[in-house]
Design an enzyme around this catalytic site. Structure first.
Site, PDB file in Angstrom:
ATOM      1  CG  ASP A   1       0.260   2.055  -3.886  1.00 24.78           C
ATOM      2  OD1 ASP A   1       0.855   1.098  -3.367  1.00 24.78           O
ATOM      3  OD2 ASP A   1       0.466   3.239  -3.561  1.00 24.78           O
TER       4      ASP A   1
ATOM      5  CD  GLN B   1       3.295   5.137   4.932  1.00 30.84           C
ATOM      6  OE1 GLN B   1       2.909   6.221   5.377  1.00 30.84           O
ATOM      7  NE2 GLN B   1       2.465   4.149   4.660  1.00 30.84           N
TER       8      GLN B   1
ATOM      9  N   GLY C   1       5.364  -0.562  -0.609  1.00 32.23           N
ATOM     10  CA  GLY C   1       5.722   0.073  -1.872  1.00 32.23           C
ATOM     11  C   GLY C   1       5.330  -0.860  -2.996  1.00 32.23           C
TER      12      GLY C   1
ATOM     13  CG  ASN D   1       0.746   7.605  -4.147  1.00 28.78           C
ATOM     14  OD1 ASN D   1       1.397   6.561  -4.231  1.00 28.78           O
ATOM     15  ND2 ASN D   1       1.261   8.700  -3.616  1.00 28.78           N
ATOM     16  CE  LYS D   2       0.407   4.689   1.986  1.00 27.38           C
ATOM     17  NZ  LYS D   2      -0.163   3.409   2.465  1.00 27.38           N
TER      18      LYS D   2
END
Length: 351
Positions: free
Chosen positions: A255, A214, A60, A265-266
């Protein structure tokens, strides 16, 4: 309508503390062990913190920013025990250690940001004539200030974001941008918690977030523990859910955000944004100011970490695996970016 969240049930994710002997230690939730068990790891070794970040024991963007800062403080403690002065050799070793910590994961800019804050603080102390002991103490205090600022920023993000949601909102999220991704409270889930505190959340839909899971392992665990209604779905089910009219808003974390609002992001977030645009659903990105990298004009410059193929599948002869950890969502697909300063259209970030 859901009840107010039980934030007291959520652990602090990373925290620099003083042990009984006075030494600094980083206490962190080992997220690899969730959801089966809640385990707190402790270390006074800065190298172990680097390993924890690389292995996703701590993950994170805001959380690894705080952990990276703590790693530098633990390095300073180690150097203080070794004796000597804060001269040229000290500063050279500091620079080398900071580069190692910041390089643990390349995409999330918060890691380099947290490390950079500590390196500058140490250099300022050295320039003022302070020795290694004083520098170690100053960095401990600086990390504690960073931790407090992270929680305050997250709570402000939550308040600003909650105002964007309709009452009784059904929110879809991807990956984990909750309390576990920060020091405490969360970014995307901070929006959920703030809205839920006013009875404004009906349900959160959590994508499982392949390949590491996640969403399935962390987001669902966290929301259930906080008492927020949550439904888990496979990543490829989001389109059907939207088509049924079951989603009022998508809220994700980030991120790294480029100056034009392109957002890393993911992996899988880009696809969710495309689906949201097709179905006319607002797509919100929640992240602290430290996640905005104004040195990058657009998302094409964001470095994308590629991880071990074994996260995706067992090795098979003649089969290659591509495993990027992140993707970039174009700013045109982002409705608003939510920070501790308020909410902004992507084009308004350069201020």
């Amino acid at each position: 309508m859901g009840a107010a969240p039980h934030m007291e049930n959520l652990p602090r994710t990373v925290e620099l503390v003083r042990a009984a002997n006075g030494a600094a230690e980083l206490v962190y939730v080992d997220q690899r062990r969730l959801p089966r068990e809640l385990v707190f790891a402790r270390t006074s070794d800065w190298r172990e913190v680097v390993g924890a970040v690389k292995s996703l024991a701590v993950r994170g963007a805001p959380a690894i920013g705080a952990a990276g800062a703590a790693a530098v403080a633990l390095w300073a403690q180690e150097r203080a025990r070794a004796g000597g002065k804060a001269g040229e050799s000290y500063l050279a070793a500091l620079s080398e250690a900071c580069a190692l910590v910041a390089g643990a994961r390349p995409t999330a800019v918060n890691l380099a940001w947290g490390v950079g804050r500590m390196e500058r603080a140490a250099c300022d102390c050295a320039a003022a004539g302070e020795g290694p002991d004083a520098i170690a103490g100053a960095l401990f205090s600086a990390v504690k200030e960073l931790e407090a600022a992270d929680e305050a920023a997250n709570r402000a993000i939550g308040a600003h974001g909650a105002a964007l949601l309709p009452r009784g909102a059904r929110v879809l999220t991807h990956c984990n941008a909750g309390s576990l991704a920060t020091v405490f409270y969360g970014t995307a889930l901070g929006v959920v918690y703030a809205a839920a505190a006013k009875g404004g959340i009906e349900r959160v839909y959590a994508d499982e977030t392949r390949p590491v899971g996640q969403g399935a392992r962390l987001t669902c665990w966290e929301l259930a523990r906080a008492g927020v209604s949550v439904t888990l779905l496979c990543d490829n089910m989001a389109a059907s859910l939207m088509a049924r009219g079951e989603v009022d808003a998508v809220v994700v974390g980030a991120d790294r955000i480029a100056a034009n609002g392109d957002t890393a992001n993911k992996v899988g977030t880009y696809g969710v944004a495309v689906l949201a645009a097709h179905h006319g659903i607002p797509f919100y990105v929640a992240a602290p100011e430290s996640t905005i990298d104004r040195s990058l004009p657009d998302g094409s410059r964001i470095p994308i970490e590629e991880r071990d193929p074994a996260e995706v599948a067992e090795p098979l002869p003649g089969v290659e695996v591509w495993n990027p950890a992140f993707d970039v969502t174009p700013a045109a697909l982002v409705t608003r970016i939510i920070t501790e300063r308020g909410t902004f259209a992507p084009s308004e970030l350069v201020y």
